[in-house]
Structure formats: structure tokens, C-alpha cells
Design an enzyme around this catalytic site. Sequence first.
Site: not given
Length: 277
Positions: A12, A18, A163, A167
Site C-alpha cells: 500500500g 505508506g 472492519y 483490524k
Amino acid sequence: MTLSGKTLFITGGSRGIGQAIALRAARDGANVIIAAKTAEPHRTLPGTIYTVAEEVEAAGGRALPVVLDVRDADAIEAAVNAAVAKFGGIDVCVNNASAIDLSQSLDIDVKRFDLIHQINVRGTFLVSRACIPHLRKSENPHILAMSPPLDLRPEWLGAHLGYSMSKFGMTMVMMGMANEFQSDSIACNTLWPRTTIATAAVEFALGGEAMLRQSRTPQIMADAAYAIITKPAKSFTGHCLVDDSVLRDEGVIDFDCYAAAPGNPLMADIFIDPATV
């Protein structure tokens, strides 16, 4: 300890956090593999793997842009092999690639649910695993994932279960590998921002300009990541870290330089207690 001559494999890496990590490493003269899906310019989002590669080399590093979908196990192996063929090894793996969908359980599309788990959890596991044989040969090997502390409060799970699971799953990969590969002296840690970060995801997918003005720049995550991956791997592993706490431990006392819009109040990121901002 610096990253001069070290090789970083960053997923990413075509924009946002990133990209910022890649450029911070490049200033030391690092070799950086920018592994991401964005090979062609997006109609609204800035950056491709090739433009970041140019920026890395302009900053003093060496770059290898690689088109990579972290859902593709064979492509991951090929990308890691290409990195080793070009630079001779891998010293740092940064799992930054991530997908977000904050829909609640009855609203999230099944394909989106599968996507965020394939990219976030499965991708982190597969990329890390592919790098480990090469990290074992490094003098100071690190794996770092952009994922939150394991704070399993019901409100975090209930707000966006799909989500949150993905994570926290990334963090569990790092905590498990920290223990599993401790005898190899491979440091495995996580990093999460105290506040929202001024990225394209925030601007276009979450809160628009208003949220951007209450965010910090990606540079704070890059500086915190740099502080982590330059620590001795043997003695610094298994930690769930928050960006400004890492930098405070490094002696930073003024965080105004990281504000996307100085003077505006900051917004706590997901999985962070607003009272701590």
C-alpha cells in the site's frame, strides 16, 4: 541505527502513510519496494507505484515499484522474490495495505466483508510469512503492521463489526508472530494513529474536508514507524503502539508540526479513546 542500505518491503505504498514511510526511509539511503495495486493514475486519488518510486530515488533511496494485490498469494511470493533478486534480501516488512468499510452487520455487503478480511488479515499474514525466510538473514529484522491496539471494547466491535474484526485480526497476526519468531529475533509490532490522518481515505471515503482539518499529516506515522524499525529487533517486539506515544518516548514534545490545519481541534481515530486526544 539508520536504514542506510536496508531494504523495506511496503504494501500500500503508492500514497498516504505508506508513501510517507517510504520517503522517510529513502532519506537514509534505504532500498524500498513499493508494492501496491495502483499502476495507473486514479481519476481522483494522487500517486502510483511509479511516481512514489521516483520520489524515493529523488530523496536518496533506491526503489522497486511492484504491482501487487495482497489477496494473491502467488503474486506476493513473486514480489518478494523480485525484491530479493534486486536488493539481496529484506530487512523490514511494513503491512500498510488496508481496506475500510464501516458498515454495520446488517448493512455490509458480503463481497465487501470478504474484501476487507482478505486484504487486512489474510494479506498481512501472507506478506509477513513470505518475508520471514529473508528476514531471518537480516541483522535487524522488523515486521510492522498499521493496526490498532487490542482494545476489545464492545463499542468498537458494535460500531463496525466487520472492519473491527479485520483490524484486530491484523494485530493478532503481529502478536502471534512476535511470539512465534522471537527465537529468530524478528521484531513484530503494530502502529496506530492517535488522531485521524490526512489521507485520501479520510478525504474521499470518511469525512471530507472537515475531517482533514482535524487530522495530522502522514508524516507523524512515518516518523513513528522509523523510530520503531530502527530499534534493536531482539529487544523490541510484541508491542501495540500509538504514533505520538512512540515519538514522546523519542523526546518529541511539540506535535504542532504534524497538524494538517494548525489551530484546529484534532479528531481521535477509530479505536482510540477521544479523551486521550
